[in-house]
Design a protein around this motif. Structure first.
Motif, PDB file in Angstrom:
ATOM      1  N   CYS A 222       9.235  -9.890   0.799  1.00  0.00           N
ATOM      2  CA  CYS A 222       9.090  -9.391   2.175  1.00  0.00           C
ATOM      3  C   CYS A 222       9.479  -7.918   2.261  1.00  0.00           C
ATOM      4  O   CYS A 222       8.841  -7.133   2.981  1.00  0.00           O
ATOM      5  N   LEU A 223      10.510  -7.523   1.545  1.00  0.00           N
ATOM      6  CA  LEU A 223      10.958  -6.131   1.578  1.00  0.00           C
ATOM      7  C   LEU A 223       9.933  -5.204   0.941  1.00  0.00           C
ATOM      8  O   LEU A 223       9.727  -4.080   1.413  1.00  0.00           O
ATOM      9  N   ARG A 224       9.279  -5.655  -0.111  1.00  0.00           N
ATOM     10  CA  ARG A 224       8.239  -4.832  -0.726  1.00  0.00           C
ATOM     11  C   ARG A 224       7.042  -4.670   0.212  1.00  0.00           C
ATOM     12  O   ARG A 224       6.452  -3.592   0.299  1.00  0.00           O
ATOM     13  N   VAL A 225       6.695  -5.763   0.909  1.00  0.00           N
ATOM     14  CA  VAL A 225       5.615  -5.687   1.894  1.00  0.00           C
ATOM     15  C   VAL A 225       5.997  -4.738   3.025  1.00  0.00           C
ATOM     16  O   VAL A 225       5.173  -3.934   3.487  1.00  0.00           O
ATOM     17  N   LEU A 226       7.240  -4.813   3.470  1.00  0.00           N
ATOM     18  CA  LEU A 226       7.731  -3.916   4.519  1.00  0.00           C
ATOM     19  C   LEU A 226       7.644  -2.467   4.091  1.00  0.00           C
ATOM     20  O   LEU A 226       7.193  -1.603   4.859  1.00  0.00           O
ATOM     21  N   CYS A 227       8.060  -2.191   2.871  1.00  0.00           N
ATOM     22  CA  CYS A 227       8.018  -0.817   2.357  1.00  0.00           C
ATOM     23  C   CYS A 227       6.583  -0.298   2.317  1.00  0.00           C
ATOM     24  O   CYS A 227       6.304   0.826   2.749  1.00  0.00           O
ATOM     25  N   ASN A 228       5.669  -1.119   1.836  1.00  0.00           N
ATOM     26  CA  ASN A 228       4.253  -0.712   1.784  1.00  0.00           C
ATOM     27  C   ASN A 228       3.697  -0.475   3.184  1.00  0.00           C
ATOM     28  O   ASN A 228       2.933   0.463   3.412  1.00  0.00           O
ATOM     29  N   PHE A 229       4.094  -1.315   4.132  1.00  0.00           N
ATOM     30  CA  PHE A 229       3.615  -1.174   5.510  1.00  0.00           C
ATOM     31  C   PHE A 229       4.113   0.131   6.138  1.00  0.00           C
ATOM     32  O   PHE A 229       3.344   0.854   6.778  1.00  0.00           O
ATOM     33  N   LEU A 230       5.397   0.431   5.955  1.00  0.00           N
ATOM     34  CA  LEU A 230       5.972   1.632   6.558  1.00  0.00           C
ATOM     35  C   LEU A 230       5.385   2.902   5.954  1.00  0.00           C
ATOM     36  O   LEU A 230       5.200   3.919   6.644  1.00  0.00           O
ATOM     37  N   GLU A 231       5.082   2.865   4.668  1.00  0.00           N
ATOM     38  CA  GLU A 231       4.529   4.053   4.024  1.00  0.00           C
ATOM     39  C   GLU A 231       3.039   4.221   4.300  1.00  0.00           C
ATOM     40  O   GLU A 231       2.483   5.303   4.108  1.00  0.00           O
ATOM     41  N   THR A 232       2.403   3.137   4.772  1.00  0.00           N
ATOM     42  CA  THR A 232       0.961   3.202   5.071  1.00  0.00           C
ATOM     43  C   THR A 232       0.693   3.553   6.531  1.00  0.00           C
ATOM     44  O   THR A 232      -0.250   4.287   6.841  1.00  0.00           O
ATOM     45  N   HIS A 233       1.539   3.056   7.435  1.00  0.00           N
ATOM     46  CA  HIS A 233       1.331   3.251   8.876  1.00  0.00           C
ATOM     47  C   HIS A 233       2.355   4.237   9.440  1.00  0.00           C
ATOM     48  O   HIS A 233       3.554   4.120   9.146  1.00  0.00           O
ATOM     49  N   THR A 234       1.889   5.138  10.241  1.00  0.00           N
ATOM     50  CA  THR A 234       2.788   6.147  10.818  1.00  0.00           C
ATOM     51  C   THR A 234       3.540   5.606  12.031  1.00  0.00           C
ATOM     52  O   THR A 234       4.641   6.051  12.333  1.00  0.00           O
ATOM     53  N   LYS A 235       2.950   4.649  12.739  1.00  0.00           N
ATOM     54  CA  LYS A 235       3.592   4.068  13.912  1.00  0.00           C
ATOM     55  C   LYS A 235       4.022   2.646  13.624  1.00  0.00           C
ATOM     56  O   LYS A 235       3.278   1.878  13.024  1.00  0.00           O
ATOM     57  N   VAL A 236       5.231   2.302  14.080  1.00  0.00           N
ATOM     58  CA  VAL A 236       5.770   0.962  13.866  1.00  0.00           C
ATOM     59  C   VAL A 236       5.946   0.293  15.239  1.00  0.00           C
ATOM     60  O   VAL A 236       6.601   0.852  16.099  1.00  0.00           O
TER      61      VAL A 236
END
Length: 236
Positions: A222-236
């Motif tokens: 889950c943490l790896r998916v989170l990291c990939n998501f944050l680095e791909t999307h500018t807005k959370v």
């Protein structure tokens, strides 16, 4: 448990994290480490963490992980022979140990042979769940007698579970993502949610479609998916 806590104190019933490094220091090619599994305990993760510090990793080719099952006995024998010669680590996971019950006698002979004719760095890890009844016990006595037995139980309660989850990650994990602020806040939320799922003692492990015991390894994904998501999307 309640009687021990009342008479001797809470520190005698609180589960503590196993210091695998100390057990490893006591091991040798003639003394494997045997993990007696309990629900929620991930021995592979602890071995991988220790191996990373000592240079025994799957990527480097110095650590081999084999899930014992039908047809895996031949693979295990080849890996054990190679590991004994070159000083590698081998982890034999026997979740379905009934499938290799007839091979355990051969394994015992292999371990006895390699205990005298092997590289000093050679180390064998073994894991299996305790047998439900004495009649279903198939692990040979010689393997158990020559091994360092390691067992543990999952922590109980939200606080103990949360401490155990946070302890399983290091500073490198917190610095995994370039968006450190957002990552750390969501990281703690994920740990808290994982603790709630792992603490379902009344109802047991449960998933959307079936029973599944969530482990720290699932949280790491889950943490790896989170990291990939944050680095791909500018807005959370």
């Amino acid at each position: 448990r309640n009687v021990v806590e009342e008479k001797l104190g809470s520190r005698y019933v609180e589960s503590t994290r196993i210091d695998l490094a100390k057990s490893y220091e006591e091991s040798s090619p003639a003394t494997p480490l045997f993990f007696i599994l309990s629900p929620g305990i991930d021995s592979l993760e602890d071995i991988e963490t220790l191996g990373k510090k000592l240079g025994f990793t799957i990527d480097s080719g110095r650590f081999h992980n084999i899930a014992l099952g039908q047809g895996q006995d031949v693979v295990a024998e080849e890996v054990l022979e190679k590991a004994a010669r070159y000083g590698l680590w081998v982890f034999l996971q026997a979740s379905n140990i009934h499938l290799v019950a007839k091979w355990l006698g051969t394994l015992e002979k292999f371990l006895e042979q390699y205990s005298e004719e092997s590289h000093p760095d050679f180390c064998v890890y073994f894991s299996a769940e305790p047998a439900p009844t004495p009649e279903e016990h198939v692990i040979h006595q010689g393997i158990l007698e020559n091994s360092i037995k390691i067992t543990g139980e999952p922590p109980t309660g939200m606080l103990a579970n949360l401490h155990a989850v946070l302890y399983s990650f290091d500073q490198d994990t917190l610095e995994l993502c370039i968006r450190e602020g957002e990552f750390k806040s969501i990281f703690f939320s994920l740990c808290y949610f994982h603790t709630c799922v792992a603490g379902r003692l009344k109802f047991g492990p449960e998933d959307w479609n079936g029973r599944y015991p969530f482990r720290a390894r699932d949280l790491a994904v889950c943490l790896r998916v989170l990291c990939n998501f944050l680095e791909t999307h500018t807005k959370v």
